[in-house]
Scaffold this motif. Structure first.
Motif, PDB file in Angstrom:
ATOM      1  N   ILE A  61      -3.320   5.487  12.607  1.00  0.00           N
ATOM      2  CA  ILE A  61      -2.400   5.631  11.606  1.00  0.00           C
ATOM      3  C   ILE A  61      -1.351   4.888  11.457  1.00  0.00           C
ATOM      4  O   ILE A  61      -1.072   4.753  10.099  1.00  0.00           O
ATOM      5  CB  ILE A  61      -1.752   7.102  12.121  1.00  0.00           C
ATOM      6  CG1 ILE A  61      -2.609   8.361  12.280  1.00  0.00           C
ATOM      7  CG2 ILE A  61      -0.736   7.437  11.414  1.00  0.00           C
ATOM      8  CD1 ILE A  61      -2.279   9.685  12.981  1.00  0.00           C
ATOM      9  N   HIS A  62      -0.783   4.097  12.480  1.00  0.00           N
ATOM     10  CA  HIS A  62       0.115   3.145  12.051  1.00  0.00           C
ATOM     11  C   HIS A  62      -0.478   1.994  11.099  1.00  0.00           C
ATOM     12  O   HIS A  62       0.148   1.509  10.163  1.00  0.00           O
ATOM     13  CB  HIS A  62       0.511   2.601  13.383  1.00  0.00           C
ATOM     14  CG  HIS A  62       1.453   3.456  14.277  1.00  0.00           C
ATOM     15  ND1 HIS A  62       1.843   3.200  15.378  1.00  0.00           N
ATOM     16  CD2 HIS A  62       1.921   4.614  13.847  1.00  0.00           C
ATOM     17  CE1 HIS A  62       2.400   4.042  16.154  1.00  0.00           C
ATOM     18  NE2 HIS A  62       2.614   5.094  15.049  1.00  0.00           N
ATOM     19  N   ALA A  63      -1.575   1.668  11.555  1.00  0.00           N
ATOM     20  CA  ALA A  63      -2.476   0.566  10.482  1.00  0.00           C
ATOM     21  C   ALA A  63      -2.515   1.178   9.379  1.00  0.00           C
ATOM     22  O   ALA A  63      -2.236   0.173   8.386  1.00  0.00           O
ATOM     23  CB  ALA A  63      -3.822   0.186  11.185  1.00  0.00           C
ATOM     24  N   ALA A  64      -2.950   2.316   9.151  1.00  0.00           N
ATOM     25  CA  ALA A  64      -2.987   2.916   7.570  1.00  0.00           C
ATOM     26  C   ALA A  64      -1.640   2.857   6.972  1.00  0.00           C
ATOM     27  O   ALA A  64      -1.637   2.525   5.947  1.00  0.00           O
ATOM     28  CB  ALA A  64      -3.672   4.242   7.691  1.00  0.00           C
ATOM     29  N   LEU A  65      -0.650   3.123   7.636  1.00  0.00           N
ATOM     30  CA  LEU A  65       0.938   3.200   7.087  1.00  0.00           C
ATOM     31  C   LEU A  65       0.965   1.679   6.711  1.00  0.00           C
ATOM     32  O   LEU A  65       1.632   1.369   5.717  1.00  0.00           O
ATOM     33  CB  LEU A  65       1.649   3.783   8.053  1.00  0.00           C
ATOM     34  CG  LEU A  65       1.601   5.371   8.062  1.00  0.00           C
ATOM     35  CD1 LEU A  65       2.650   5.592   9.293  1.00  0.00           C
ATOM     36  CD2 LEU A  65       2.133   5.966   6.937  1.00  0.00           C
ATOM     37  N   ARG A  66       0.746   0.728   7.508  1.00  0.00           N
ATOM     38  CA  ARG A  66       1.371  -0.826   7.401  1.00  0.00           C
ATOM     39  C   ARG A  66       0.309  -1.014   6.059  1.00  0.00           C
ATOM     40  O   ARG A  66       0.868  -1.988   5.045  1.00  0.00           O
ATOM     41  CB  ARG A  66       0.806  -1.423   8.397  1.00  0.00           C
ATOM     42  CG  ARG A  66       2.012  -1.536   9.452  1.00  0.00           C
ATOM     43  CD  ARG A  66       1.944  -2.527  10.594  1.00  0.00           C
ATOM     44  NE  ARG A  66       0.619  -2.538  11.345  1.00  0.00           N
ATOM     45  CZ  ARG A  66       0.152  -1.853  12.512  1.00  0.00           C
ATOM     46  NH1 ARG A  66       1.300  -1.067  12.963  1.00  0.00           N
ATOM     47  NH2 ARG A  66      -0.898  -1.833  12.866  1.00  0.00           N
ATOM     48  N   ARG A  67      -0.882  -0.525   5.991  1.00  0.00           N
ATOM     49  CA  ARG A  67      -1.787  -1.137   4.718  1.00  0.00           C
ATOM     50  C   ARG A  67      -1.127  -0.523   3.682  1.00  0.00           C
ATOM     51  O   ARG A  67      -1.356  -1.291   2.570  1.00  0.00           O
ATOM     52  CB  ARG A  67      -3.487  -0.716   5.217  1.00  0.00           C
ATOM     53  CG  ARG A  67      -4.310  -1.036   4.046  1.00  0.00           C
ATOM     54  CD  ARG A  67      -5.460  -0.999   4.710  1.00  0.00           C
ATOM     55  NE  ARG A  67      -5.996   0.569   5.049  1.00  0.00           N
ATOM     56  CZ  ARG A  67      -6.220   1.154   6.283  1.00  0.00           C
ATOM     57  NH1 ARG A  67      -5.997  -0.005   7.370  1.00  0.00           N
ATOM     58  NH2 ARG A  67      -6.515   2.241   6.462  1.00  0.00           N
ATOM     59  N   ARG A  68      -1.019   0.634   3.421  1.00  0.00           N
ATOM     60  CA  ARG A  68      -0.523   1.338   2.566  1.00  0.00           C
ATOM     61  C   ARG A  68       1.005   0.820   1.998  1.00  0.00           C
ATOM     62  O   ARG A  68       1.070   0.556   0.532  1.00  0.00           O
ATOM     63  CB  ARG A  68      -0.088   2.804   2.748  1.00  0.00           C
ATOM     64  CG  ARG A  68       0.371   3.503   1.423  1.00  0.00           C
ATOM     65  CD  ARG A  68      -0.539   3.686   0.198  1.00  0.00           C
ATOM     66  NE  ARG A  68      -1.685   4.477   0.393  1.00  0.00           N
ATOM     67  CZ  ARG A  68      -1.784   5.690   0.607  1.00  0.00           C
ATOM     68  NH1 ARG A  68      -0.761   6.354   0.199  1.00  0.00           N
ATOM     69  NH2 ARG A  68      -2.642   6.316   1.018  1.00  0.00           N
ATOM     70  N   LEU A  69       1.622   0.210   2.896  1.00  0.00           N
ATOM     71  CA  LEU A  69       2.881  -0.457   2.781  1.00  0.00           C
ATOM     72  C   LEU A  69       2.751  -1.785   1.569  1.00  0.00           C
ATOM     73  O   LEU A  69       3.406  -2.245   0.938  1.00  0.00           O
ATOM     74  CB  LEU A  69       3.833  -0.732   3.886  1.00  0.00           C
ATOM     75  CG  LEU A  69       4.659   0.380   4.116  1.00  0.00           C
ATOM     76  CD1 LEU A  69       5.292   0.192   5.743  1.00  0.00           C
ATOM     77  CD2 LEU A  69       5.793   0.809   3.341  1.00  0.00           C
ATOM     78  N   ARG A  70       1.689  -2.641   2.503  1.00  0.00           N
ATOM     79  CA  ARG A  70       1.311  -3.719   1.759  1.00  0.00           C
ATOM     80  C   ARG A  70       0.714  -3.474   0.215  1.00  0.00           C
ATOM     81  O   ARG A  70       0.986  -4.379  -0.543  1.00  0.00           O
ATOM     82  CB  ARG A  70       0.405  -4.457   2.756  1.00  0.00           C
ATOM     83  CG  ARG A  70       0.945  -4.965   3.910  1.00  0.00           C
ATOM     84  CD  ARG A  70       0.001  -6.121   4.575  1.00  0.00           C
ATOM     85  NE  ARG A  70      -1.321  -5.761   4.569  1.00  0.00           N
ATOM     86  CZ  ARG A  70      -1.557  -4.904   5.922  1.00  0.00           C
ATOM     87  NH1 ARG A  70      -0.960  -4.643   6.824  1.00  0.00           N
ATOM     88  NH2 ARG A  70      -2.757  -4.493   5.899  1.00  0.00           N
ATOM     89  N   GLN A  71      -0.172  -2.480   0.344  1.00  0.00           N
ATOM     90  CA  GLN A  71      -0.923  -2.691  -1.196  1.00  0.00           C
ATOM     91  C   GLN A  71      -0.300  -1.630  -2.041  1.00  0.00           C
ATOM     92  O   GLN A  71      -0.379  -2.034  -3.251  1.00  0.00           O
ATOM     93  CB  GLN A  71      -2.231  -1.701  -0.492  1.00  0.00           C
ATOM     94  CG  GLN A  71      -3.345  -2.831   0.258  1.00  0.00           C
ATOM     95  CD  GLN A  71      -4.389  -1.934   0.795  1.00  0.00           C
ATOM     96  OE1 GLN A  71      -4.530  -0.786   0.142  1.00  0.00           O
ATOM     97  NE2 GLN A  71      -5.352  -2.543   1.414  1.00  0.00           N
ATOM     98  N   ALA A  72       0.676  -0.789  -1.771  1.00  0.00           N
ATOM     99  CA  ALA A  72       1.216   0.026  -2.653  1.00  0.00           C
ATOM    100  C   ALA A  72       2.600   0.752  -2.351  1.00  0.00           C
ATOM    101  O   ALA A  72       2.794   1.710  -2.021  1.00  0.00           O
ATOM    102  CB  ALA A  72       0.318   1.381  -3.165  1.00  0.00           C
ATOM    103  N   PRO A  73       3.555  -0.400  -1.861  1.00  0.00           N
ATOM    104  CA  PRO A  73       4.752   0.100  -1.713  1.00  0.00           C
ATOM    105  C   PRO A  73       5.506   0.985  -2.550  1.00  0.00           C
ATOM    106  O   PRO A  73       6.404   1.810  -2.161  1.00  0.00           O
ATOM    107  CB  PRO A  73       5.623  -1.329  -1.570  1.00  0.00           C
ATOM    108  CG  PRO A  73       5.057  -2.186  -2.420  1.00  0.00           C
ATOM    109  CD  PRO A  73       3.399  -1.675  -2.302  1.00  0.00           C
ATOM    110  N   ALA A  74       5.353   1.043  -3.846  1.00  0.00           N
ATOM    111  CA  ALA A  74       5.977   1.947  -4.541  1.00  0.00           C
ATOM    112  C   ALA A  74       5.692   3.154  -4.349  1.00  0.00           C
ATOM    113  O   ALA A  74       6.316   4.090  -5.040  1.00  0.00           O
ATOM    114  CB  ALA A  74       5.754   1.264  -6.245  1.00  0.00           C
ATOM    115  N   SER A  75       4.383   3.488  -3.990  1.00  0.00           N
ATOM    116  CA  SER A  75       4.007   5.066  -3.710  1.00  0.00           C
ATOM    117  C   SER A  75       4.929   5.711  -2.855  1.00  0.00           C
ATOM    118  O   SER A  75       5.052   7.107  -2.980  1.00  0.00           O
ATOM    119  CB  SER A  75       2.595   5.073  -3.112  1.00  0.00           C
ATOM    120  OG  SER A  75       2.490   4.497  -1.735  1.00  0.00           O
TER     121      SER A  75
END
Length: 689
Positions: free
Chosen positions: A656-670
């Motif tokens: 879950i933490h890895a998925a959150l970090r990946r989302r922050l890198r790929q789509a921080p505006a979301s």
């Protein structure tokens, strides 16, 4: 013999003890001693077994046995080598167990003598605070004094078959065997009667599934236990085994019936006392099954060993207040969390239209809070005593929050405590599915941007509206609505350089507490069927009329949670600081919307020149951090409650933490506002399912 004496010397504890070594202990075994001294001897024996060893007594290539077990084997060696000591110990133990009521251990130990949660709490508190006496005729109480150590259950379970046989040969004879079998039979009858009494009580019986009561299993349970006693008295082994099998079938039916109470509580609200009674019935059913195992087995030594280990483990449970709370509040916590989750779904925005709607509703909430801010200063100007000043300030907040609810607007900081349980519900389905983890990350993004929309809407409305009202006051009465001294005091209190952040975190605790109170109130409303009473009670119907009574019933059912949350939060924001000051605790509250309104009010009083002062901007800088702490603390506390209520252990934390970090890198505006890319990906996963 000299080798045996040398072994005894080697096994003596290196530190002195009041009970001496094993030889001294065996010499002190006296069946003719007064009862307290005989019981003290047994307690000292258990202490000797638990004493640390001077050296290992096992080969280096084998797993060492627990120290108490090795000491037990040593004692058996000594007793087998010294028949006189063996006779003295056997006679002493028979005098102890033969004169005590064994049913107090087998049938009563581990169960509350009363049916309420509060009475059990009082009983455990008394047990922890008051010392016990060995001068007792209660075998359960003596058992707690003998096997009170946390490791006793482990070494009892570790006793091997050979050691069990040696213990049985040494301590049990035919009269003792009959005595314990009789105690087992009596205990089964007592437990069966207790189960029937609780299950058919006025609190439990209406909540049982009628289909499972068709064969009257609880009535049959007590009758079958009595028939088992008759078969045992007649010495009819075949009838005894038949009754044991029938009893086990009845216990299975009774277990299913009592489980139906849980289903009723899940739907109609939870009572702590009923949850407690249901758990007691479950544990009594488990105890009967354990006793039947001792009766039915042709070689019951292992069954007795397991039973004693479980009883020893129960000693720790009987002493723990924390276990009592965590165990019996889990269902109530779940109900509170689930009710909050149902409410919290309305506070999560999942697309651009919902985000904009949240922003609009937050602006409406900020409009009301602007009036609340000025009313707070007006109440302060009355010069009321500390308590009444806090009380009316709390009423001001409560009325304002309820008004926001009734107008279908929102106050941002109330959202996290409601949305966290909804988030926890997503975690139940995470498992090994990557799509489920991505869905959870979506929920995190939805939640964060919902909070941001709420805070932005509140703050961007409350500040200009308060400044505008101050400007109108200058035009109408040529004076601001609050005095200069009050404005300077507000800026002094709200600066980032002071304890503002700590107070903001404490306010998050109050926000969480309000959601908890809301869940409790709604649970009580449903449990006691208040909505049905409003709709159908003759007095209400006569007063309101049939149609209005139905409308009121539906309205209160839909709004009771929100009203309880708003009223409790408002009163806590006003009264808690006053109560804290009474006890000398320098605690205040920092609510982001109210703080922003006070800063704007100070600006309206002091004028634009205050914009040149650093102190004003330190107050402005505190606003986003105050909002963050309000949201974060209340959300984390609510999420913890929701996870605990479901008994979840999130094993996929790293994924879950890895998925959150990946989302922050790929789509921080979301995490700030809805983006088309993320919305399309979520829609694609939903269509795949």
């Amino acid at each position: 013999m000299r080798g045996l004496l040398q072994t005894l010397r080697d096994w003596r504890s290196p530190s002195p003890s009041t009970d001496g070594d094993l030889g001294t202990l065996l010499e002190a075994a006296d069946a003719r001693a007064p009862r307290p001294e005989r019981h003290l001897w047994l307690i000292r024996l258990a202490e000797w077994l638990r004493r640390p060893l001077a050296r290992q007594d096992t080969p280096a290539d084998s797993a060492p046995a627990p120290a108490p077990l090795r000491r037990l084997r040593l004692m058996l060696d000594v007793l087998e080598a010294h028949p006189e000591h063996a006779r003295r110990v056997r006679t002493l133990l028979q005098s102890i167990f033969g004169t005590l009521d064994a049913t107090t251990l087998l049938a009563d130990f581990g169960f509350s003598p009363r049916s309420g949660f509060g009475s059990e709490f009082s009983e455990r508190l008394r047990t922890r605070l008051l010392p016990a006496t060995p001068d007792t005729g209660d075998l359960g109480q003596l058992f707690q004094m003998v096997l009170h150590d946390a490791g006793d259950a482990a070494w009892l379970e570790a006793i091997d078959e050979a050691t069990l046989q040696r213990l049985g040969a040494l301590l049990l004879d035919e009269p003792q065997t009959r005595h314990w079998r009789g105690a087992l039979i009596d205990s089964v009858q007592m437990l069966a009667s207790q189960i029937r009494a609780v299950a058919l009580s006025a609190a439990i019986r209406p909540r049982l599934d009628p289909a499972l009561l068709a064969d009257r299993p609880f009535f049959q349970l007590a009758q079958s236990a009595a028939q088992l006693a008759e078969a045992e008295a007649a010495g009819d082994g075949g009838a005894r085994l038949q009754q044991i099998r029938y009893l086990r079938a009845l216990l299975s039916t009774c277990r299913r019936a009592i489980d139906s109470v849980r289903e009723h509580l899940e739907e109609h609200g939870v009572s702590v006392d009923i949850v407690f009674q249901v758990e007691q019935v479950h544990e009594r059913i488990d105890r009967i099954e354990a006793l039947l195992g001792c009766l039915a087995s042709p070689a019951p030594a292992r069954d007795w060993q397991w039973l004693l280990a479980q009883l020893a483990r129960g000693v720790q449970g009987r002493r723990s207040l924390g276990r009592l709370f965590s165990h019996h509040y889990s269902m109530l916590a779940r109900k509170v969390a689930e009710r909050s989750a149902a409410t919290g779904e309305h506070y999560i925005t999942r697309n651009r239209a919902e985000w904009l709607d949240m922003l609009r509703r937050a602006c409406g909430g900020g409009l009301v809070i602007a009036g609340t801010t000025l009313m707070k200063f007006a109440i302060g100007a009355l010069g009321l005593s500390a308590f009444w000043g806090g009380f009316w300030a709390g009423m001001n907040y409560a009325v304002s929050f309820v008004m926001v609810q009734l107008l279908h607007w929102t106050v941002a900081t109330k959202q996290p405590a409601m949305t966290a349980p909804a988030m926890a519900a997503r975690l139940e389905h995470v498992g090994d599915s990557d799509a489920a983890i991505e869905d959870f990350v979506d929920e995190v993004a939805h939640l964060l941007r919902s909070q941001i929309a709420g805070i932005i809407g509140n703050v961007m409305t409350v500040m200009p509206v308060v400044v505008l009202l101050q400007a109108l006051a200058w035009l109408v009465q040529e004076a601001p609505l609050i005095a200069d001294r009050t404005a300077h005091y507000a800026l002094h209190n709200l600066t980032l350089l002071g304890p503002t952040l700590g107070f903001a975190a404490f306010t998050g605790v109050l926000l969480f507490a309000s959601s908890l109170i809301a869940g409790w109130v709604e649970n009580a409303f449903v449990f006691h069927r208040i909505d049905s009473a409003i709709a159908w009670n003759p007095g209400f119907v006569r007063w309101l009329g049939p149609e209005r009574a139905q409308r009121w019933s539906r309205w209160w059912r839909a709004n009771i949670s929100g009203i309880a949350a708003n009223v409790s939060l408002g009163l806590m924001l006003g009264i808690v600081p006053v109560l804290a000051a009474f006890f000398g605790l320098p605690i205040e509250v920092r609510h982001v919307t109210l703080s922003a309104g006070q800063i704007a009010a100070a600006l309206g009083t002091l004028g634009v020149q205050v914009l040149q002062e650093p102190g004003f901007w330190w107050c402005v800088a505190a606003i986003p951090l105050t909002g963050m702490l309000n949201v974060l603390v209340s959300f984390l506390l609510a999420l913890r409650l929701a996870l605990r209520s479901r008994g979840l252990k999130v094993r996929e934390r790293s994924r879950i933490h890895a998925a959150l970090r990946r989302r922050l890198r790929q789509a921080p505006a979301s995490f700030l506002w809805p983006t088309a890319q993320v919305e399309q990906a979520a829609a694609g996963r939903a269509s795949d399912r």
